[in-house]
Design an enzyme around this catalytic site. Structure first.
Site: not given
Length: 171
Positions: A12, A18-19, A37, A53, A56
């Protein structure tokens, strides 16, 4: 190469979703959630993005930070591991900035994923859909990223293009 590997490539553009989509795919899988990571957190913006991130994803993910040797870290995973590698683009950037030949490292990484019994979801940027960069280094990176994405796609069992948060299955 092993026939038991399971690799999904998620492509993407920047901020395409995308992530998040890849994280949701891992969340659907049974097993231990692992996050590799690849980014080097060199400024406050990258620190904030990494923190967002992580928040989330939540606490049930185990984070492995590896900016260069993806083959070594991916070789440590096995049956019952659902592994998100985020992202191939930052990994390639690290190698380029370190002036390291990416191709042998990419082949070793692909071999490690294929030899593993873990399931992998790899996120990568599609950098070829925009304007041709105006400088040599950026054009070189764009060609390298395109070549890496082609290798990842050839090795993957499934390939998705995510745009506006919506996945389109390519393979």
């Amino acid at each position: 190469m092993s026939e038991i590997s399971d690799i999904t490539l998620v492509l993407g553009h920047t901020a395409s979703g995308k992530s998040l989509w890849a994280e949701e795919e891992i969340a659907l899988m049974r097993g231990r959630k692992k996050y590799v990571a690849t980014s080097r957190l060199l400024d406050s913006e990258m620190h904030k993005k990494a923190a967002l991130h992580a928040a989330r994803r939540g606490d049930d993910w185990r984070v492995h930070e590896e900016s260069v040797d993806l083959a070594a870290v991916c070789a440590t995973f096995g049956t019952g591991d659902a592994v998100l590698v985020d992202c191939a683009t930052m990994w390639l950037t690290n190698l380029m900035m370190d002036d390291v030949d990416w191709e042998p490292r990419a082949e070793a990484w692909l071999a490690a994923m294929h030899a593993s019994t873990a399931r992998f979801v790899v996120v990568s940027n599609d950098v070829g859909g925009g304007v041709t960069p105006d400088n040599t280094m950026a054009r070189r990176f764009q060609r390298m990223q395109g070549a890496l994405n082609q290798r990842l796609a050839a090795a993957a069992d499934r390939v998705f293009l995510v745009t506006a948060g919506l996945p389109l299955r390519l393979k």
